[in-house]
Design a protein around this motif. Structure first.
Motif, PDB file in Angstrom:
ATOM      1  N   UNK A  10     -40.598  38.346 -65.132  1.00 45.97           N
ATOM      2  CA  UNK A  10     -39.210  38.006 -64.785  1.00 45.97           C
ATOM      3  C   UNK A  10     -39.224  37.365 -63.404  1.00 45.97           C
ATOM      4  N   UNK A  11     -38.756  36.132 -63.338  1.00 43.47           N
ATOM      5  CA  UNK A  11     -38.804  35.359 -62.085  1.00 43.47           C
ATOM      6  C   UNK A  11     -39.900  34.322 -62.179  1.00 43.47           C
ATOM      7  N   UNK A  12     -39.490  33.057 -62.269  1.00 46.75           N
ATOM      8  CA  UNK A  12     -40.472  31.979 -62.444  1.00 46.75           C
ATOM      9  C   UNK A  12     -40.381  30.958 -61.315  1.00 46.75           C
ATOM     10  N   UNK A  13     -40.340  31.488 -60.071  1.00 45.03           N
ATOM     11  CA  UNK A  13     -40.498  30.590 -58.927  1.00 45.03           C
ATOM     12  C   UNK A  13     -41.963  30.181 -58.865  1.00 45.03           C
ATOM     13  N   UNK A  14     -42.406  29.658 -57.718  1.00 49.72           N
ATOM     14  CA  UNK A  14     -43.807  29.201 -57.652  1.00 49.72           C
ATOM     15  C   UNK A  14     -44.759  30.333 -57.976  1.00 49.72           C
ATOM     16  N   UNK A  15     -44.461  31.535 -57.483  1.00 50.00           N
ATOM     17  CA  UNK A  15     -45.394  32.635 -57.725  1.00 50.00           C
ATOM     18  C   UNK A  15     -45.303  33.140 -59.165  1.00 50.00           C
ATOM     19  N   UNK A  16     -44.082  33.325 -59.670  1.00 47.60           N
ATOM     20  CA  UNK A  16     -43.925  33.819 -61.053  1.00 47.60           C
ATOM     21  C   UNK A  16     -44.585  32.886 -62.064  1.00 47.60           C
ATOM     22  N   UNK A  17     -44.499  31.583 -61.819  1.00 46.89           N
ATOM     23  CA  UNK A  17     -45.145  30.612 -62.725  1.00 46.89           C
ATOM     24  C   UNK A  17     -46.661  30.808 -62.710  1.00 46.89           C
ATOM     25  N   UNK A  18     -47.206  31.015 -61.511  1.00 48.51           N
ATOM     26  CA  UNK A  18     -48.664  31.214 -61.404  1.00 48.51           C
ATOM     27  C   UNK A  18     -49.076  32.497 -62.133  1.00 48.51           C
ATOM     28  N   UNK A  19     -48.257  33.539 -62.012  1.00 51.01           N
ATOM     29  CA  UNK A  19     -48.577  34.812 -62.678  1.00 51.01           C
ATOM     30  C   UNK A  19     -48.543  34.639 -64.197  1.00 51.01           C
ATOM     31  N   UNK A  20     -47.488  33.978 -64.676  1.00 49.05           N
ATOM     32  CA  UNK A  20     -47.344  33.779 -66.126  1.00 49.05           C
ATOM     33  C   UNK A  20     -48.486  32.912 -66.659  1.00 49.05           C
ATOM     34  N   UNK A  21     -48.837  31.871 -65.920  1.00 52.54           N
ATOM     35  CA  UNK A  21     -49.951  31.002 -66.353  1.00 52.54           C
ATOM     36  C   UNK A  21     -51.252  31.789 -66.450  1.00 52.54           C
ATOM     37  N   UNK A  22     -51.465  32.693 -65.501  1.00 53.77           N
ATOM     38  CA  UNK A  22     -52.709  33.490 -65.523  1.00 53.77           C
ATOM     39  C   UNK A  22     -52.769  34.341 -66.792  1.00 53.77           C
ATOM     40  N   UNK A  23     -51.636  34.937 -67.170  1.00 53.27           N
ATOM     41  CA  UNK A  23     -51.636  35.764 -68.392  1.00 53.27           C
ATOM     42  C   UNK A  23     -51.817  34.912 -69.646  1.00 53.27           C
ATOM     43  N   UNK A  24     -51.177  33.742 -69.662  1.00 54.60           N
ATOM     44  CA  UNK A  24     -51.346  32.858 -70.832  1.00 54.60           C
ATOM     45  C   UNK A  24     -52.805  32.449 -70.970  1.00 54.60           C
ATOM     46  N   UNK A  25     -53.388  32.075 -69.847  1.00 53.55           N
ATOM     47  CA  UNK A  25     -54.799  31.650 -69.833  1.00 53.55           C
ATOM     48  C   UNK A  25     -55.708  32.764 -70.343  1.00 53.55           C
ATOM     49  N   UNK A  26     -55.370  34.009 -70.012  1.00 49.94           N
ATOM     50  CA  UNK A  26     -56.225  35.144 -70.408  1.00 49.94           C
ATOM     51  C   UNK A  26     -55.914  35.612 -71.831  1.00 49.94           C
ATOM     52  N   UNK A  27     -54.963  34.959 -72.491  1.00 50.38           N
ATOM     53  CA  UNK A  27     -54.678  35.287 -73.888  1.00 50.38           C
ATOM     54  C   UNK A  27     -53.731  36.450 -74.096  1.00 50.38           C
ATOM     55  N   UNK A  28     -52.983  36.831 -73.076  1.00 48.46           N
ATOM     56  CA  UNK A  28     -51.985  37.901 -73.251  1.00 48.46           C
ATOM     57  C   UNK A  28     -50.702  37.307 -73.828  1.00 48.46           C
ATOM     58  N   UNK A  29     -50.141  37.928 -74.875  1.00 47.80           N
ATOM     59  CA  UNK A  29     -48.805  37.487 -75.319  1.00 47.80           C
ATOM     60  C   UNK A  29     -47.851  37.643 -74.132  1.00 47.80           C
ATOM     61  N   UNK A  30     -47.201  36.559 -73.748  1.00 45.93           N
ATOM     62  CA  UNK A  30     -46.438  36.543 -72.486  1.00 45.93           C
ATOM     63  C   UNK A  30     -44.998  36.112 -72.737  1.00 45.93           C
TER      64      UNK A  30
END
Ligand code: FVH
Length: 290
Positions: A10-30
């Motif tokens: 929850x929260x997709x500023x510059x940091x939230x986007x980086x966090x979400x991208x990391x989970x997507x990259x690692x294959x976590x349903x996000x």
């Protein structure tokens, strides 16, 4: 626990986007949610599930990461959804003060959630790299259970069960960083814009890295950050500081970034042997503050 548990951001500023991208990259349903919905577009294109509401985002995963601007936003997002927090692990990576973290932790626990407060010691581009670390405090059980998922973002460091400790350590580390940056800015101003880039790369960074070692307390008598008096006595340092002040004046460089150094130096010397340099530092300190 499954290998890749689902995660909500929850929260997709510059940091939230980086966090979400990391989970997507690692294959976590996000699952992602942001107040300004368009910020979820790129993530949705990469496979994230876009939640229509905060409550949908909360329902989607047991592990929920919040990363918004401040605690006012955290309160605004969580308070109306108090009844669906039960059983979830809330990981709040929003920067704040220790008391804000404690209050949010107590409140979330009362709603039946487990709470981890976090301090991100990285900028967005560092997320997922070994240099990035995140401080956590609060529920040790939640940290232990989700450590593998937290490792996707950065090296996780648990600093205590008191939920305020991650924020306290985070703010203390930021204080060190801002002090260093202030000193570095003065240094490059003194060198001048033409040579600043080369000076920073070839001299300033190696110098600061080497001098970082003086922070290690070598004995119980010495506070971290004091330079050993036998190697670098304070009156010697006061002369160097006075020379920096004079040279800055000659070069027309503002002394604003140095003022905070002179007063403690004067006080330390005055508390010692009443060295004659006290007067010099005192005079310069007054001039800087005037
Ligand atoms: N970026 C960094 O370098 C640092 C590194 C260390 C940790 N910080 C902290 O992380 C938090 C978020 O920082 P950020 O860089 O993502 O910040 P922004 O890009 O400005 O995004 C802010 C997000 O917060 C949302 N937001 C603000 N107010 C509200 C509200 N009342 N209700 C809901 N959401 C809110 C904002 O939404 P929007 O403006 O896009 O609609 C963004 O998602 C922060 O604590 C840093 O100190 C980052």
């Amino acid at each position: 626990m499954t290998d890749n548990p689902s995660v909500t951001i929850i929260g997709l500023g510059s940091m939230g986007q980086a966090l979400a991208n990391a989970y997507l990259e690692a294959g976590h349903p996000t699952t992602v949610w942001n107040r300004t919905a368009a910020k979820a577009d790129a993530l949705a294109a990469r496979g994230a599930t876009r939640a229509a509401t905060v409550s949908d985002a909360l329902w989607a995963s047991d592990l929920v990461v919040l990363c918004v601007l401040d605690y006012a936003a955290v309160d605004e997002l969580l308070t109306p959804n108090a009844d669906i927090l039960k059983g979830r692990v809330l990981v709040n990576l929003t920067n704040g003060q220790p008391e804000q973290a404690r209050r949010t932790g107590e409140w979330a626990t009362t709603q039946g959630a487990e709470y981890l407060d976090g301090g991100i010691m990285a900028i967005p581009s560092m997320i997922g790299t070994p240099e990035a670390f995140i401080l956590y405090s609060g529920s040790q059980a939640a940290f232990d259970r989700h450590e593998a998922a937290l490792e996707i973002l950065a090296v996780p460091k648990f600093v205590g069960a008191d939920a305020g400790l991650a924020a306290l350590n985070d703010l203390a580390l930021l204080s060190g960083m801002y002090g260093t940056i202030a000193g570095a800015r003065h240094a490059t101003a003194l060198i001048g814009p033409e040579r600043a880039a080369e000076f920073t790369t070839s001299l300033l960074i190696p110098w600061l890295q080497a001098m970082a070692n003086i922070l290690a307390p070598s004995s119980t008598e010495r506070e971290a950050g004091d330079i050993p008096s036998e190697e670098s006595p304070l009156d010697m340092q006061a002369i160097a500081l006075a020379n920096i002040v004079q040279a800055s004046r000659s070069e027309g460089v503002s002394l604003d970034l140095l003022a905070h150094l002179l007063t403690p130096m004067r006080d330390i010397i005055a508390a010692g042997e009443g060295d004659v340099l006290t007067d010099l530092v005192d005079t310069i300190g007054k001039e800087i503050r005037s």
